[in-house]
Enzyme design. Structure first.
Site, mmCIF file in Angstrom:
data_model
loop_
_atom_site.group_PDB
_atom_site.id
_atom_site.type_symbol
_atom_site.label_atom_id
_atom_site.label_comp_id
_atom_site.label_asym_id
_atom_site.label_seq_id
_atom_site.Cartn_x
_atom_site.Cartn_y
_atom_site.Cartn_z
ATOM 1 N N HIS A 1 0.822 -1.228 0.000
ATOM 2 C CA HIS A 1 0.000 0.000 0.000
ATOM 3 C C HIS A 1 0.849 1.269 0.000
ATOM 4 O O HIS A 1 0.310 2.362 -0.193
ATOM 5 C CB HIS A 1 -0.924 0.029 1.223
ATOM 6 C CG HIS A 1 -1.941 -1.072 1.246
ATOM 7 N ND1 HIS A 1 -2.809 -1.304 0.198
ATOM 8 C CD2 HIS A 1 -2.243 -2.013 2.188
ATOM 9 C CE1 HIS A 1 -3.584 -2.347 0.496
ATOM 10 N NE2 HIS A 1 -3.255 -2.786 1.691
ATOM 11 N N ASP B 1 -2.717 -10.896 -1.978
ATOM 12 C CA ASP B 1 -3.238 -10.316 -0.728
ATOM 13 C C ASP B 1 -4.684 -9.900 -1.002
ATOM 14 O O ASP B 1 -5.033 -9.517 -2.117
ATOM 15 C CB ASP B 1 -2.392 -9.091 -0.369
ATOM 16 C CG ASP B 1 -2.750 -8.496 0.978
ATOM 17 O OD1 ASP B 1 -2.006 -8.722 1.942
ATOM 18 O OD2 ASP B 1 -3.774 -7.783 1.064
ATOM 19 N N ASP C 1 -4.539 -12.719 3.916
ATOM 20 C CA ASP C 1 -5.762 -12.186 4.513
ATOM 21 C C ASP C 1 -7.017 -12.457 3.691
ATOM 22 O O ASP C 1 -8.101 -11.982 4.051
ATOM 23 C CB ASP C 1 -5.614 -10.683 4.817
ATOM 24 C CG ASP C 1 -4.896 -9.919 3.724
ATOM 25 O OD1 ASP C 1 -4.692 -10.488 2.632
ATOM 26 O OD2 ASP C 1 -4.539 -8.752 3.957
ATOM 27 N N HIS D 1 -6.253 -7.361 -0.216
ATOM 28 C CA HIS D 1 -6.381 -5.939 -0.540
ATOM 29 C C HIS D 1 -5.632 -5.616 -1.826
ATOM 30 O O HIS D 1 -4.601 -6.222 -2.108
ATOM 31 C CB HIS D 1 -5.815 -5.088 0.605
ATOM 32 C CG HIS D 1 -6.447 -5.377 1.935
ATOM 33 N ND1 HIS D 1 -5.867 -6.215 2.867
ATOM 34 C CD2 HIS D 1 -7.624 -4.960 2.454
ATOM 35 C CE1 HIS D 1 -6.658 -6.286 3.930
ATOM 36 N NE2 HIS D 1 -7.737 -5.553 3.707
HETATM 37 ZN ZN LIG Z 1 -3.984 -7.137 2.913
#
Ligand SMILES: [Zn+2]
Length: 357
Positions: free
Chosen positions: A123, A159, A246, A161
């Site tokens: 991120h 992931d 996740d 996200h």
């Molecule tokens: Zn994540």
């Protein structure tokens, strides 16, 4: 293969009760103590990234902002990203260890590496921290590989996200393919359908937004019919995996339903890609995963494959057979529809997808 671990990665703390916490690595350490494949990996030497290496993916002023937190107990970057007195050192070592792993992979003899670091990276943007991340380890590693003379690097990001920072780092470039499968809508809000890259990079960003609730068959449908075919056609010299755990069904921060065994299948697909296209060069970088036991089980599933150990059948775990299915009937119809639309979207750039439409 090589495994990178460092006690510094456990000294970075965020706020009390924060999900991205040192216990994540402690759970992985406990798992590794009992791992039957402990004799199948070497310990890689972690090191700090230099300022110039960080500056390949970040602005100098931002690097100075993070560096200024060194020794300061508490510095807030955004609502969920906070540095303590060790965070800068940990983040710099996480990035440096990713670089060290690239060097080790390029110089041999080990061709696979897993960097078990904190804080995560995908991120982190060029000029700001975000989503628990300070420096973008995957982007910095990819830049280092290109600086060492590789022509094409593929970053696969499963992931849960979307890796906004990784995507933005290479959005207008054809030398790095960035492919993400992620829950959408969800944090950080990027990675929409139609994010395909720009200019010379058009077609080199693969963004697969999936609805909440996707299970193994859903992920594998998109991975097998879109992501891996494109990655093979891209023909990378190095495969970097943003390995976040996740999307597991027990993770508290997202709503996907992957079994532990799915990560074993992902690793098989990653190894096939690296072995057939990239001379075996495969680098895993730890991203998210916030149920500590699911995280440790997921890393274990990956390592069983990466170390070439036995796969299915360990009691207490899901079986690979459960995860490894080509049965389209198990794929949610909304996911089948997304996959069809994605294949149509990317077919002009990747003619090999013709076979999947
Ligand atoms: Zn994540």
């Amino acid at each position: 293969m090589l495994l990178y671990r460092d006690s510094l990665f456990r000294l970075h703390h965020q706020t009390h009760g924060h999900p991205e916490r040192p216990e994540r690595l402690e759970a992985i350490d406990r798992m590794l103590q009992q791992a039957p494949y402990a004799d199948r990996f070497h310990v890689g030497e972690c090191r700090d990234a230099t300022g110039d290496e960080l500056a390949r993916a970040h602005s100098r002023s931002y690097i100075h902002r993070v560096a200024a937190t060194h020794g300061v107990p508490h510095t807030r970057f955004d609502s969920d990203t906070t540095a303590n007195e060790h965070s800068y050192a940990a983040a710099r070592r996480a990035a440096g260890s990713a670089i060290a792993a690239v060097d080790a992979i390029l110089d041999g003899p080990d061709r696979r590496a897993f960097v078990l670091s904190r804080p995560p990276g995908h991120h982190a943007e060029a000029a700001h921290a975000a989503g628990f991340c300070f420096f973008n380890n995957a982007a910095i590693a990819a830049e280092h590989a290109l600086a060492r003379g590789l022509r094409r690097v593929c970053i696969l990001d499963w992931d849960v996200h979307h890796g906004n920072g990784s995507m933005h780092s290479f959005y207008d470039r054809p030398d790095v393919l960035y492919a993400s499968v992620h829950e959408y809508p969800h944090f950080p809000g990027t990675g929409r359908f139609g994010d395909i890259g720009h200019g010379a990079g058009e077609g080199y960003t693969i963004s697969c937004p999936l609805p909440a609730g996707c299970a193994d068959a859903d992920y594998l449908h998109v991975l097998r019919n879109l992501v891996y075919p494109v990655a093979h056609e891209f023909n990378p010299d190095l495969v970097i995996v943003s390995a976040g755990y996740d999307a597991h069904r027990r993770d508290p921060l997202a709503s996907m339903k992957l079994s532990t065994a799915a990560y074993e299948v992902f690793a098989v697909l990653d190894c096939e890609l690296a072995d057939s296209r990239a001379g075996g060069r495969l680098l895993y970088l730890l991203e998210g995963g916030y149920d500590t036991s699911a995280l440790a089980e997921g890393v274990d599933a990956s390592l069983r494959v990466l170390t070439g150990s036995t796969a299915a059948g360990t009691p207490g775990r899901d079986t690979v057979a459960e995860a490894d299915t080509d049965d389209t009937a198990k794929v949610d119809t909304s996911v089948q529809d997304v996959a069809r639309r994605l294949i149509e979207l990317y077919k002009p750039y990747w003619p090999g997808l013709e076979a999947f439409s």
